[in-house]
Scaffold this motif. Structure first.
Motif, short mmCIF file in Angstrom:
data_model
loop_
_atom_site.label_atom_id
_atom_site.label_comp_id
_atom_site.label_asym_id
_atom_site.label_seq_id
_atom_site.Cartn_x
_atom_site.Cartn_y
_atom_site.Cartn_z
N PHE A 8 0.80 -1.22 0.00
CA PHE A 8 0.00 0.00 0.00
C PHE A 8 0.83 1.27 0.00
CE2 PHE A 8 -2.66 -3.38 1.52
CZ PHE A 8 -3.86 -3.15 0.88
N GLY A 9 2.12 1.15 -0.28
CA GLY A 9 2.96 2.33 -0.35
C GLY A 9 3.54 2.70 1.00
N SER A 10 4.70 3.34 0.98
CA SER A 10 5.41 3.66 2.21
C SER A 10 4.64 4.63 3.10
CB SER A 10 6.80 4.23 1.87
OG SER A 10 6.69 5.31 0.96
N LYS A 11 3.71 5.39 2.53
CA LYS A 11 2.94 6.35 3.32
C LYS A 11 1.90 5.67 4.18
CE LYS A 11 -0.03 10.46 2.78
NZ LYS A 11 -0.61 11.42 1.79
N TYR A 12 1.34 4.54 3.71
CA TYR A 12 0.20 3.93 4.40
C TYR A 12 0.48 2.54 4.97
CZ TYR A 12 -2.46 7.57 1.94
OH TYR A 12 -2.92 8.77 1.48
N ASP A 13 1.43 1.83 4.43
CA ASP A 13 1.60 0.42 4.78
C ASP A 13 2.56 0.23 5.95
OD1 ASP A 13 1.57 -2.40 4.66
OD2 ASP A 13 1.38 -2.34 2.48
N THR A 14 2.21 -0.64 6.88
CA THR A 14 3.12 -1.00 7.96
C THR A 14 4.15 -2.01 7.50
OG1 THR A 14 1.60 -2.74 8.69
CG2 THR A 14 1.39 -0.58 9.75
N VAL A 15 3.90 -2.64 6.36
CA VAL A 15 4.81 -3.63 5.79
C VAL A 15 5.74 -2.92 4.80
CG1 VAL A 15 5.00 -5.79 4.51
CG2 VAL A 15 3.06 -5.41 6.04
N THR A 16 7.02 -3.16 4.90
CA THR A 16 7.99 -2.48 4.04
C THR A 16 8.37 -3.34 2.84
OG1 THR A 16 9.95 -3.36 5.17
CG2 THR A 16 8.95 -1.36 6.09
N LEU A 17 8.89 -2.68 1.83
CA LEU A 17 9.38 -3.41 0.66
C LEU A 17 10.53 -4.33 1.04
CD1 LEU A 17 9.31 -0.52 -1.98
CD2 LEU A 17 7.81 -2.53 -1.92
N GLU A 18 11.35 -3.90 1.97
CA GLU A 18 12.48 -4.73 2.41
C GLU A 18 11.99 -6.03 3.04
OE1 GLU A 18 13.71 -0.84 1.48
OE2 GLU A 18 12.16 -1.44 2.94
N GLN A 19 10.90 -5.96 3.79
CA GLN A 19 10.33 -7.17 4.39
C GLN A 19 9.73 -8.08 3.32
OE1 GLN A 19 7.73 -5.04 7.09
NE2 GLN A 19 8.96 -5.63 8.88
N ILE A 20 9.03 -7.49 2.37
CA ILE A 20 8.43 -8.28 1.30
C ILE A 20 9.52 -8.99 0.49
CG2 ILE A 20 7.10 -8.16 -0.85
CD1 ILE A 20 5.59 -5.78 0.41
N ARG A 21 10.62 -8.30 0.27
CA ARG A 21 11.73 -8.87 -0.50
C ARG A 21 12.29 -10.13 0.17
NH1 ARG A 21 14.72 -11.07 -3.20
NH2 ARG A 21 16.44 -10.35 -4.50
N GLN A 22 12.12 -10.25 1.47
CA GLN A 22 12.67 -11.39 2.21
C GLN A 22 11.72 -12.59 2.29
OE1 GLN A 22 14.15 -9.98 6.02
NE2 GLN A 22 15.08 -8.19 5.04
N ILE A 23 10.52 -12.46 1.75
CA ILE A 23 9.62 -13.61 1.68
C ILE A 23 10.09 -14.53 0.57
CG2 ILE A 23 7.25 -14.38 1.27
CD1 ILE A 23 6.32 -11.60 2.22
N PRO A 24 10.44 -15.77 0.87
CA PRO A 24 10.98 -16.67 -0.17
C PRO A 24 10.05 -16.79 -1.37
CG PRO A 24 11.25 -17.63 2.00
CD PRO A 24 10.38 -16.42 2.18
N GLY A 25 10.60 -16.57 -2.54
CA GLY A 25 9.85 -16.74 -3.77
C GLY A 25 9.00 -15.55 -4.17
N CYS A 26 8.94 -14.50 -3.36
CA CYS A 26 8.13 -13.34 -3.69
C CYS A 26 8.94 -12.41 -4.59
CB CYS A 26 7.70 -12.61 -2.41
SG CYS A 26 6.49 -11.31 -2.70
N VAL A 27 8.45 -12.17 -5.79
CA VAL A 27 9.23 -11.43 -6.78
C VAL A 27 8.72 -10.00 -7.03
CG1 VAL A 27 9.91 -13.55 -7.95
CG2 VAL A 27 7.87 -12.31 -8.73
N GLY A 28 7.50 -9.72 -6.58
CA GLY A 28 6.96 -8.40 -6.90
C GLY A 28 5.83 -7.99 -5.99
N VAL A 29 5.34 -6.78 -6.22
CA VAL A 29 4.21 -6.27 -5.45
C VAL A 29 3.09 -5.85 -6.39
CG1 VAL A 29 5.61 -5.50 -3.51
CG2 VAL A 29 5.15 -3.90 -5.39
N ILE A 30 1.90 -5.91 -5.84
CA ILE A 30 0.72 -5.37 -6.49
C ILE A 30 0.39 -4.09 -5.73
CG2 ILE A 30 -1.67 -5.79 -7.13
CD1 ILE A 30 0.25 -7.75 -8.44
N THR A 31 0.36 -2.97 -6.42
CA THR A 31 0.23 -1.70 -5.71
C THR A 31 -0.60 -0.72 -6.53
OG1 THR A 31 1.51 0.00 -4.54
CG2 THR A 31 2.39 -0.75 -6.67
N THR A 32 -0.66 0.51 -6.08
CA THR A 32 -1.40 1.54 -6.80
C THR A 32 -0.96 2.91 -6.29
OG1 THR A 32 -3.62 2.20 -7.54
CG2 THR A 32 -3.37 1.65 -5.23
#
Length: 358
Positions: A8-32
């Motif tokens: 949900f973007g750095s302004k609104y999301d408690t989850v960071t891109l750095e954390q998502i990057r560390q999920i095994p097999g996760c290659v991208g984000v769906i955002t807006t």
């Protein structure tokens, strides 16, 4: 299949891109672009900035969820063509940046609807829940207030704040819109944007109605196999496709999700993977992604995706709130990360089993 996570973007999301990057097999984000309103044109500069931020974290923008559709288009007002022109311009800007997937919905007034955003389960986790008896007691004009009050102060995806003061007005505007008129307005919209989608190879992926029945008497048209097939036949272009959401379809136990996946082969551009448990007619709790935790057979669903050679993004949809995490309802890090790992595990097992048989 490629595994993704909604962000949900750095302004609104408690989850960071750095954390998502560390999920095994996760290659991208769906955002807006969450600060844009329905009907506005997305600027090239804003799209470029969003894309650059994601790519700097080692991920890709796998799709947009959503470019929201203005109510004038859904209602079929004379002003709709101007808003469709804006939508086309946004698609052009996305296409020029190589973003080729747009998830959207055509639900009137309310997006996904729940009666409880933090129902406590026996294990101490909390989940999103729906109970028709509770919904029936809520004044529709106060539904936004109910959802906002129970959101814990977080934004709710799909619940556009500018509608807060317009609910009664919107109900009046939709008073003459039945299922057939809403369907024809959707077809009108899709036929208008398809040339641009074909030019840039943008896949429009409509999300199922959530839940899969009328809410507050408002029409719902993307909720079962027959209605979905009718839409695909009405605009028989591959770019007109689906976001196959297991939780939305699964809210109605009559929907055979593996069969629908196989039937819509070639037109499913995006997958939302979510489990739920049926508690009674039009009453359900969301669950962990594990098959045995809910009413949906996630193995058979993933197997069906494998059989149709799904190459588009899939994301774990709506997680439980676990381990004391505080975040947007349904969109914490921990349970969605568990869901992504579980789904990747199912895919690997199905893939290896299929190859061993051959």
């Amino acid at each position: 299949m490629k595994m993704t996570l909604r962000w949900f973007g750095s302004k609104y999301d408690t989850v960071t891109l750095e954390q998502i990057r560390q999920i095994p097999g996760c290659v991208g984000v769906i955002t807006t672009l969450y600060d844009t309103k329905p009907g506005e044109v997305w600027s090239v500069e804003a799209i470029k900035a969003m894309k650059a931020e994601v790519e700097a974290a080692g991920l890709e923008v796998s799709g947009i969820e959503s470019v929201n559709i203005h109510d004038d288009i859904k209602i079929g007002l004379e002003t709709r063509d101007a808003y469709i022109a804006n939508y086309i311009e946004t698609l052009e800007h996305l296409g020029k940046e190589g973003i080729d997937l747009v998830c959207y919905n055509f639900m009137p007034i309310f997006d996904w609807t729940r009666s409880d955003l933090s129902k406590v389960r026996a294990d101490g986790s909390t989940v999103l829940s729906y109970d028709q008896d509770i919904i029936d007691k809520i004044d529709p004009s106060k539904m936004f207030d109910e959802m906002e009050h129970s959101s814990g102060g977080f934004i709710l995806p799909g619940w556009e704040p500018e509608r807060l003061t317009r609910v009664k007005e919107l109900f009046e505007m939709y008073s003459e819109v039945d299922e057939e008129k809403l369907f024809q307005n959707l077809v009108y919209f899709l036929k208008a944007i398809m040339p641009t989608c074909e030019q840039y190879d943008i896949k429009m992926a409509i999300h199922m109605d959530d839940p899969a029945w009328k809410v507050f008497g408002l029409p719902r048209i993307i909720n079962n196999k027959e209605n979905i097939q009718r839409l695909l036949d009405a605009v028989p272009i591959k770019n007109n496709g689906l976001t196959l959401c297991t939780g939305s379809l699964g809210s109605n136990p009559l929907n055979d999700i593996p069969d629908m996946i196989r039937s819509f082969k070639g037109r499913i551009h995006f997958g939302h993977m979510r489990n739920l448990i049926h508690l009674g007619p039009r009453k359900f709790d969301e669950a962990a992604h594990l098959s045995s935790d809910g009413s949906l057979d996630m193995f058979e669903i993933m197997k069906a995706f494998y059989e149709i050679a799904m190459t588009g993004p899939i994301r774990p949809d709506h997680g439980r709130m676990i381990w004391g995490e505080k975040s947007m309802p349904g969109y914490g890090l921990y349970d969605r990360a568990l869901g992504a790992t579980y789904l990747n595990g199912l895919w690997e097992a199905i893939e290896k089993s299929s190859k061993s048989i051959l």
